[in-house]
Design a protein around this motif. Structure first.
Motif, short mmCIF file in Angstrom:
data_model
loop_
_atom_site.label_atom_id
_atom_site.label_comp_id
_atom_site.label_asym_id
_atom_site.label_seq_id
_atom_site.Cartn_x
_atom_site.Cartn_y
_atom_site.Cartn_z
N PHE A 1 41.26 39.01 27.17
CA PHE A 1 40.88 37.78 27.87
C PHE A 1 40.75 36.62 26.88
N VAL A 2 40.13 36.88 25.74
CA VAL A 2 39.96 35.83 24.73
C VAL A 2 41.32 35.40 24.17
N ARG A 3 42.17 36.36 23.87
CA ARG A 3 43.48 36.04 23.28
C ARG A 3 44.42 35.36 24.26
N ASN A 4 44.47 35.88 25.48
CA ASN A 4 45.49 35.42 26.43
C ASN A 4 44.94 34.81 27.70
N ASN A 5 43.63 34.70 27.77
CA ASN A 5 42.95 34.13 28.93
C ASN A 5 43.39 34.81 30.25
N LYS A 6 43.53 36.13 30.19
CA LYS A 6 43.87 36.87 31.40
C LYS A 6 43.15 38.20 31.44
N ALA A 7 42.89 38.63 32.65
CA ALA A 7 42.22 39.91 32.85
C ALA A 7 43.27 41.03 32.82
N VAL A 8 42.84 42.20 32.41
CA VAL A 8 43.72 43.36 32.36
C VAL A 8 43.28 44.32 33.46
N GLU A 9 44.08 44.37 34.53
CA GLU A 9 43.72 45.17 35.69
C GLU A 9 43.61 46.66 35.39
N ASN A 10 44.57 47.20 34.64
CA ASN A 10 44.52 48.63 34.37
C ASN A 10 43.27 49.01 33.55
N THR A 11 42.83 48.10 32.70
CA THR A 11 41.61 48.36 31.93
C THR A 11 40.39 48.33 32.85
N LYS A 12 40.35 47.37 33.75
CA LYS A 12 39.24 47.31 34.72
C LYS A 12 39.20 48.58 35.57
N ASN A 13 40.38 49.02 36.01
CA ASN A 13 40.44 50.22 36.83
C ASN A 13 39.99 51.45 36.05
N ARG A 14 40.36 51.52 34.78
CA ARG A 14 39.95 52.67 33.96
C ARG A 14 38.44 52.69 33.76
N VAL A 15 37.85 51.51 33.57
CA VAL A 15 36.39 51.44 33.43
C VAL A 15 35.72 51.91 34.72
N LEU A 16 36.26 51.52 35.86
CA LEU A 16 35.70 51.98 37.14
C LEU A 16 35.83 53.50 37.28
N GLU A 17 36.98 54.05 36.90
CA GLU A 17 37.17 55.51 36.94
C GLU A 17 36.17 56.22 36.04
N LEU A 18 36.01 55.71 34.84
CA LEU A 18 35.08 56.33 33.88
C LEU A 18 33.64 56.21 34.36
N THR A 19 33.30 55.10 34.97
CA THR A 19 31.95 54.91 35.50
C THR A 19 31.67 55.90 36.62
N THR A 20 32.65 56.10 37.49
CA THR A 20 32.51 57.10 38.56
C THR A 20 32.38 58.50 37.97
N THR A 21 33.19 58.80 36.98
CA THR A 21 33.12 60.10 36.31
C THR A 21 31.75 60.31 35.69
N ARG A 22 31.24 59.26 35.04
CA ARG A 22 29.90 59.36 34.42
C ARG A 22 28.85 59.68 35.47
#
Length: 90
Positions: free
Chosen positions: A41-62
């Motif tokens: 986001f800092v470098r390219n001023n854009k969100a990374v959807e696959n990273t957000k999805n992976r965080v959600l998956e890991l949070t659910t797993t946790r």
């Protein structure tokens, strides 16, 4: 293609030990993805959807693992945990 396998976690753990080990691994992965998303986001001023999805998956797993550990603790059980990592050179 070269393939390498390593034992990351293997053993029988008390619920407290299992929680410490597993939460450490998952928290580390979540932190990695959050840092990666922030950096992108800092470098390219854009969100990374696959990273957000992976965080959600890991949070659910946790959450699932915490529930499993709590259930095991209530039943007075230990956990047999095995985790391998496979690395392929491509």
């Amino acid at each position: 293609m070269e393939k390498h396998q390593y034992k990351l976690i293997e053993g029988i753990f008390s619920t407290a030990e299992a929680k410490t080990v597993l939460m450490s691994v998952i928290t580390s992965k979540i932190n990695y993805h959050n840092l990666n998303a922030f950096s992108e986001f800092v470098r390219n001023n854009k969100a990374v959807e696959n990273t957000k999805n992976r965080v959600l998956e890991l949070t659910t797993t946790r959450e699932d693992i915490i529930k499993l550990i709590e259930d095991a603790e209530k039943m007075g059980m230990k956990l047999n945990i095995k985790s391998d990592i496979t690395i392929e050179l491509i």
